[in-house]
Design a protein around this motif. Structure first.
Motif, PDB file in Angstrom:
ATOM      1  N   LEU A   1       8.234 -35.993  -5.837  1.00 20.68           N
ATOM      2  CA  LEU A   1       7.575 -34.810  -5.294  1.00 20.68           C
ATOM      3  C   LEU A   1       8.060 -33.570  -6.040  1.00 20.68           C
ATOM      4  CD1 LEU A   1       6.895 -36.887  -3.140  1.00 20.68           C
ATOM      5  CD2 LEU A   1       7.525 -35.231  -1.384  1.00 20.68           C
ATOM      6  N   ALA A   2       7.136 -32.652  -6.290  1.00 13.18           N
ATOM      7  CA  ALA A   2       7.475 -31.410  -6.995  1.00 13.18           C
ATOM      8  C   ALA A   2       6.691 -30.257  -6.382  1.00 13.18           C
ATOM      9  CB  ALA A   2       7.152 -31.527  -8.482  1.00 13.18           C
ATOM     10  N   LYS A   3       7.312 -29.071  -6.347  1.00 16.95           N
ATOM     11  CA  LYS A   3       6.611 -27.879  -5.865  1.00 16.95           C
ATOM     12  C   LYS A   3       7.269 -26.635  -6.450  1.00 16.95           C
ATOM     13  CE  LYS A   3       9.326 -27.526  -1.564  1.00 16.95           C
ATOM     14  NZ  LYS A   3       9.250 -27.518  -0.083  1.00 16.95           N
ATOM     15  N   SER A   4       6.469 -25.593  -6.573  1.00 15.39           N
ATOM     16  CA  SER A   4       6.963 -24.324  -7.089  1.00 15.39           C
ATOM     17  C   SER A   4       8.102 -23.797  -6.225  1.00 15.39           C
ATOM     18  CB  SER A   4       5.847 -23.279  -7.118  1.00 15.39           C
ATOM     19  OG  SER A   4       4.834 -23.629  -8.020  1.00 15.39           O
ATOM     20  N   TYR A   5       9.031 -23.084  -6.902  1.00 16.77           N
ATOM     21  CA  TYR A   5      10.144 -22.467  -6.184  1.00 16.77           C
ATOM     22  C   TYR A   5      10.521 -21.190  -6.928  1.00 16.77           C
ATOM     23  CZ  TYR A   5      14.426 -22.052  -3.462  1.00 16.77           C
ATOM     24  OH  TYR A   5      15.402 -21.599  -2.610  1.00 16.77           O
ATOM     25  N   PRO A   6      10.824 -20.115  -6.190  1.00 15.52           N
ATOM     26  CA  PRO A   6      11.082 -18.825  -6.848  1.00 15.52           C
ATOM     27  C   PRO A   6      12.490 -18.706  -7.447  1.00 15.52           C
ATOM     28  CG  PRO A   6      11.256 -18.573  -4.478  1.00 15.52           C
ATOM     29  CD  PRO A   6      10.781 -19.989  -4.718  1.00 15.52           C
ATOM     30  N   PHE A   7      12.789 -19.567  -8.399  1.00 14.23           N
ATOM     31  CA  PHE A   7      14.060 -19.445  -9.120  1.00 14.23           C
ATOM     32  C   PHE A   7      14.070 -18.131  -9.903  1.00 14.23           C
ATOM     33  CE2 PHE A   7      13.746 -24.157  -8.844  1.00 14.23           C
ATOM     34  CZ  PHE A   7      14.974 -24.420  -8.251  1.00 14.23           C
ATOM     35  N   THR A   8      15.266 -17.620 -10.136  1.00 15.42           N
ATOM     36  CA  THR A   8      15.395 -16.367 -10.899  1.00 15.42           C
ATOM     37  C   THR A   8      16.101 -16.567 -12.235  1.00 15.42           C
ATOM     38  OG1 THR A   8      17.487 -15.839  -9.771  1.00 15.42           O
ATOM     39  CG2 THR A   8      15.450 -15.012  -8.782  1.00 15.42           C
ATOM     40  N   LYS A   9      16.559 -17.791 -12.495  1.00 20.42           N
ATOM     41  CA  LYS A   9      17.380 -18.029 -13.678  1.00 20.42           C
ATOM     42  C   LYS A   9      16.598 -17.914 -14.976  1.00 20.42           C
ATOM     43  CE  LYS A   9      21.167 -21.024 -15.134  1.00 20.42           C
ATOM     44  NZ  LYS A   9      22.013 -22.182 -14.730  1.00 20.42           N
ATOM     45  N   VAL A  10      15.312 -18.232 -14.933  1.00 16.99           N
ATOM     46  CA  VAL A  10      14.481 -18.199 -16.135  1.00 16.99           C
ATOM     47  C   VAL A  10      13.479 -17.055 -15.999  1.00 16.99           C
ATOM     48  CG1 VAL A  10      12.935 -19.462 -17.652  1.00 16.99           C
ATOM     49  CG2 VAL A  10      14.712 -20.695 -16.398  1.00 16.99           C
ATOM     50  N   ALA A  11      13.657 -16.035 -16.813  1.00 20.93           N
ATOM     51  CA  ALA A  11      12.780 -14.859 -16.748  1.00 20.93           C
ATOM     52  C   ALA A  11      11.391 -15.192 -17.280  1.00 20.93           C
ATOM     53  CB  ALA A  11      13.385 -13.718 -17.562  1.00 20.93           C
ATOM     54  N   GLU A  12      10.407 -14.423 -16.834  1.00 23.43           N
ATOM     55  CA  GLU A  12       9.059 -14.593 -17.367  1.00 23.43           C
ATOM     56  C   GLU A  12       9.044 -14.221 -18.844  1.00 23.43           C
ATOM     57  OE1 GLU A  12       5.762 -13.168 -15.120  1.00 23.43           O
ATOM     58  OE2 GLU A  12       6.807 -13.368 -13.199  1.00 23.43           O
ATOM     59  N   LYS A  13       8.207 -14.924 -19.607  1.00 22.82           N
ATOM     60  CA  LYS A  13       8.156 -14.737 -21.053  1.00 22.82           C
ATOM     61  C   LYS A  13       6.902 -13.967 -21.452  1.00 22.82           C
ATOM     62  CE  LYS A  13      10.508 -19.195 -21.678  1.00 22.82           C
ATOM     63  NZ  LYS A  13      11.808 -18.688 -22.109  1.00 22.82           N
ATOM     64  N   SER A  14       7.038 -13.121 -22.436  1.00 24.37           N
ATOM     65  CA  SER A  14       5.906 -12.348 -22.934  1.00 24.37           C
ATOM     66  C   SER A  14       4.818 -13.280 -23.451  1.00 24.37           C
ATOM     67  CB  SER A  14       6.373 -11.415 -24.054  1.00 24.37           C
ATOM     68  OG  SER A  14       5.277 -10.714 -24.616  1.00 24.37           O
ATOM     69  N   GLY A  15       3.581 -13.040 -23.029  1.00 25.94           N
ATOM     70  CA  GLY A  15       2.462 -13.838 -23.507  1.00 25.94           C
ATOM     71  C   GLY A  15       2.266 -15.151 -22.788  1.00 25.94           C
ATOM     72  N   VAL A  16       3.110 -15.442 -21.785  1.00 26.13           N
ATOM     73  CA  VAL A  16       3.005 -16.682 -21.005  1.00 26.13           C
ATOM     74  C   VAL A  16       2.793 -16.306 -19.540  1.00 26.13           C
ATOM     75  CG1 VAL A  16       4.150 -18.818 -20.306  1.00 26.13           C
ATOM     76  CG2 VAL A  16       4.509 -17.906 -22.620  1.00 26.13           C
ATOM     77  N   ILE A  17       1.838 -16.938 -18.879  1.00 26.31           N
ATOM     78  CA  ILE A  17       1.519 -16.635 -17.490  1.00 26.31           C
ATOM     79  C   ILE A  17       2.314 -17.557 -16.567  1.00 26.31           C
ATOM     80  CG2 ILE A  17      -0.308 -16.619 -15.753  1.00 26.31           C
ATOM     81  CD1 ILE A  17      -2.262 -15.864 -17.986  1.00 26.31           C
ATOM     82  N   ARG A  18       3.065 -16.971 -15.645  1.00 26.23           N
ATOM     83  CA  ARG A  18       3.884 -17.743 -14.707  1.00 26.23           C
ATOM     84  C   ARG A  18       3.038 -18.231 -13.531  1.00 26.23           C
ATOM     85  NH1 ARG A  18       9.308 -17.518 -13.946  1.00 26.23           N
ATOM     86  NH2 ARG A  18       9.253 -17.982 -16.181  1.00 26.23           N
ATOM     87  N   VAL A  19       3.008 -19.540 -13.329  1.00 26.70           N
ATOM     88  CA  VAL A  19       2.301 -20.156 -12.206  1.00 26.70           C
ATOM     89  C   VAL A  19       3.267 -20.256 -11.034  1.00 26.70           C
ATOM     90  CG1 VAL A  19       1.154 -22.246 -11.376  1.00 26.70           C
ATOM     91  CG2 VAL A  19       0.764 -21.454 -13.718  1.00 26.70           C
TER      92      VAL A  19
END
Length: 210
Positions: free
Chosen positions: A127-145
């Motif tokens: 099983l997998a689901k989104s989770y609001p981790f903060t360790k990996v910042a959003e990257k320029s040019g990539v859309i965060r799901v």
């Protein structure tokens, strides 16, 4: 607790007794049947998939599905895939290649593998689901799901292969043409299972060389 016992049991029971109420039949290809249900909130579809992985025992399938380093070698849609720890939780960062000119998508999610015995049958479930981790910042040019769910259940087919069930939903955001979403659903999942079938057959060779 990231996932409940009921979450795992319900995923596995889809192999015993498929539940397609409120879902419409979408397509069938390569031993894979796909059903979908419209989500009023997002305007997107959630999917239920039943398929077969002949020649791939479920214990090997589960290992292959969980082995992120190996997946980077066989899954052609993976741009980046790593696991990490944050606040005593095991997280995964996954970046997916999207066709030009669209931006890649990336995901931060929890996942867990369990083995279960239900009504004298043995199952593997991831099983997998989104989770609001903060360790990996959003990257320029990539859309965060940030809305993603994926459940997979496996059982032995009695002939050295696996029966598989998958539930899948994500909201990739942005303007994605309907034809591309339909194409991805109709060809992406059967194609993924075909890739996974080959990956299972090559897994021992990979382990021996690493």
């Amino acid at each position: 607790m990231n996932f409940s016992d009921t979450d795992f049991e319900q995923a596995c029971l889809q192999l015993q007794s498929p539940k397609t109420e409120d879902y419409e039949f979408f397509t069938e290809a390569l031993d894979v049947k796909i059903y979908r249900k419209y989500d009023e909130v997002s305007g997107l579809y959630e999917y239920k998939i039943w398929g077969a992985l002949p020649g791939c025992p479920p214990d090997i399938c589960a290992q292959v599905y969980m082995d992120l380093n190996y997946r980077k070698k066989w899954d052609t849609y993976v741009k980046d895939l790593v696991d990490f720890e944050e606040s005593d939780l095991n997280g995964v960062y996954w970046q997916v290649n999207f066709p030009w000119p669209m931006a890649n998508r990336d995901y931060l999610y929890l996942r867990e593998l369990r083995e279960l015995d239900i009504s004298s049958k043995h199952y593997w479930a991831v099983l997998a689901k989104s989770y609001p981790f903060t360790k990996v910042a959003e990257k320029s040019g990539v859309i965060r799901v940030d809305s993603y769910y994926s459940y997979m259940a496996l059982e032995d087919d009695g002939n050295n292969g696996s029966k598989a069930f998958m539930y899948y939903f994500d909201n990739p955001k942005g303007s994605i043409p309907t034809w591309l979403i339909n194409w991805a659903a109709k060809t992406g999942v059967p194609g993924f299972l075909q890739q996974m079938r080959k990956a299972c057959g090559d897994y021992h060779k990979y382990l021996d060389s690493n």
